[in-house]
Design a protein around this motif. Structure first.
Motif: not given
Length: 400
Positions: A223-245
């Motif tokens: 994650f140190v090497k690969n994340e693109r964290r500065g430009l974008i915010r965490n995406a939002a997902y509904p509960l059923d999608t989160i449960i599926a993952f």
């Protein structure tokens, strides 16, 4: 579910004998994970003896902490006669019951499943307690909370511990929230403890002291090497999608493109249900690892009878749609399509000014599958991004 007698392991093998297959250092790590107090100066044989006794006596304590999916596996084993194995679908990550030597796992005999075998010592230790403990934990919705936690870290890759707790709490209804003590659950859970990382030594993650990482690839350096964290915010997902993952033993299809891709695996490549699920999960994993698209598709159709190019085109089309709508760890849970839509107009204008500012990543031959838009280039007459108030050319840009 397949079951039978194992040819590689006899259930009357003692738990102490199983533990002896580990090094002393590994045993010390396991005892720490169990929360056992064992003198560290002991030689290996003495350490093993004490550890085996304490684990078997302490069964109720660690049954309270096991992931719920693993409780299900233990109960399935208890339903069979001693010595009978249970074959379950393959998982993408190692289970606590395996790492703690509570079961023996055969990963080679069956192509599409892991074989789990329980020794008689562990069987006898858990049998008086497991059903009552499991029922109580189900009543406290720990299975539901576990899926939410796994779903969140599998979507985002990693989350700060307090952020993760807040998200879990937010996703629970008032009725469900009344059934569980969230802080207490996080304190006791083997699943959380196993994949909790201290940020000491990782200056790139200054947001919190601890964060939980996905069990699918528990390497903070990635994650140190690969994340693109500065430009974008965490995406939002509904509960059923989160449960599926958060489903185990593998993530399951969620959106329509993922379902269409899964159906292609099952219907057109003639894979069984378990094969289709595991192949789907592996494709999802390879996308997270930024494996080249051509490599994934080649492996996907390997061994299939391809009579015309239309079949291959269909495979590429289904996979591309799935890929473009697949949440990525390196994009903070955003999808490539979502990133493209969010930055579309701005990216087009910026690309016209400075084509090098649009940075594709992933398969170099298919950059549209994995777009990433770089931060805007600083002009010489723009304000310096260091915050000095001077123009860039009179500050950090001098001589540039």
């Amino acid at each position: 579910m397949i079951n039978g007698y194992s040819e590689i392991f006899e259930s009357n093998t003692s738990y102490e004998t199983i533990l002896k297959n580990n090094t002393l250092e590994e045993l010390k790590q396991m005892s720490k994970f169990f929360g056992l107090t064992i003198p560290q100066h002991l030689i290996k044989d003495e350490f093993v003896k004490q550890m085996a006794e304490k684990v078997l006596i302490d069964a109720p304590a660690w049954l309270e902490r096991l992931p719920m999916y693993e409780m299900d596996i233990l109960e399935k084993l208890l339903e069979k006669e001693p010595g009978v194995y249970v074959a379950m679908p393959k998982t993408l990550f190692s289970l606590c019951i395996f790492e703690l030597n509570l079961v023996v796992v055969d990963e080679e005999t069956l192509p599409d499943a892991f074989i789990y075998i329980l020794c008689d010592d562990v069987r006898n230790a858990i049998l008086p307690h497991i059903y009552e403990i499991h029922a109580r934990r189900l009543e406290h919705i720990e299975d539901h909370v576990e899926k939410i936690i796994l779903g969140l870290v599998n979507i985002y890759g990693r989350l700060g511990l307090s952020d993760l707790k807040n998200r879990v709490n937010f996703l629970l209804t008032d009725e469900k929230r009344a059934k569980i003590n969230i802080p207490a659950y996080f304190e006791k859970s083997f699943l959380v403890d196993r994949y909790l990382i201290h940020t000491r030594g990782f200056e790139e993650f200054p947001d919190e002291e601890f964060y939980m990482i996905t069990p699918v690839y528990p390497d903070p350096q990635w994650f140190v090497k690969n994340e693109r964290r500065g430009l974008i915010r965490n995406a939002a997902y509904p509960l059923d999608t989160i449960i599926a993952f958060g489903e185990q033993p593998y993530v399951v299809p969620g959106d329509k493109d993922a379902i269409a891709f899964y159906d292609f695996l099952h219907d057109e490549l003639h894979k069984s249900v378990d094969e289709s699920h595991f192949t789907f999960a592996m494709c999802w994993y390879h996308l997270q690892m930024d494996v080249k698209v051509g490599t994934i598709i080649s492996k996907l159709v390997e061994g299939a009878q391809i009579d015309d190019v239309r079949f291959l085109n269909t495979a590429v089309e289904k996979f591309a749609a799935f890929s473009n709508n697949c949440p990525r760890w390196m994009l903070k849970g955003n999808t490539p399509k979502g990133i493209g839509e969010h930055f579309g107009k701005e990216a087009q204008e910026q690309a016209a000014r400075d084509p090098k500012s649009v940075i594709p990543f992933g398969d170099a031959h298919n950059p549209g599958l994995s777009p990433f838009i770089a931060a805007p280039k600083v002009g010489r007459n723009d304000a310096c991004p260091c915050g000095s108030g001077k123009k860039y050319k009179h500050c950090c840009g001098q001589g540039n």
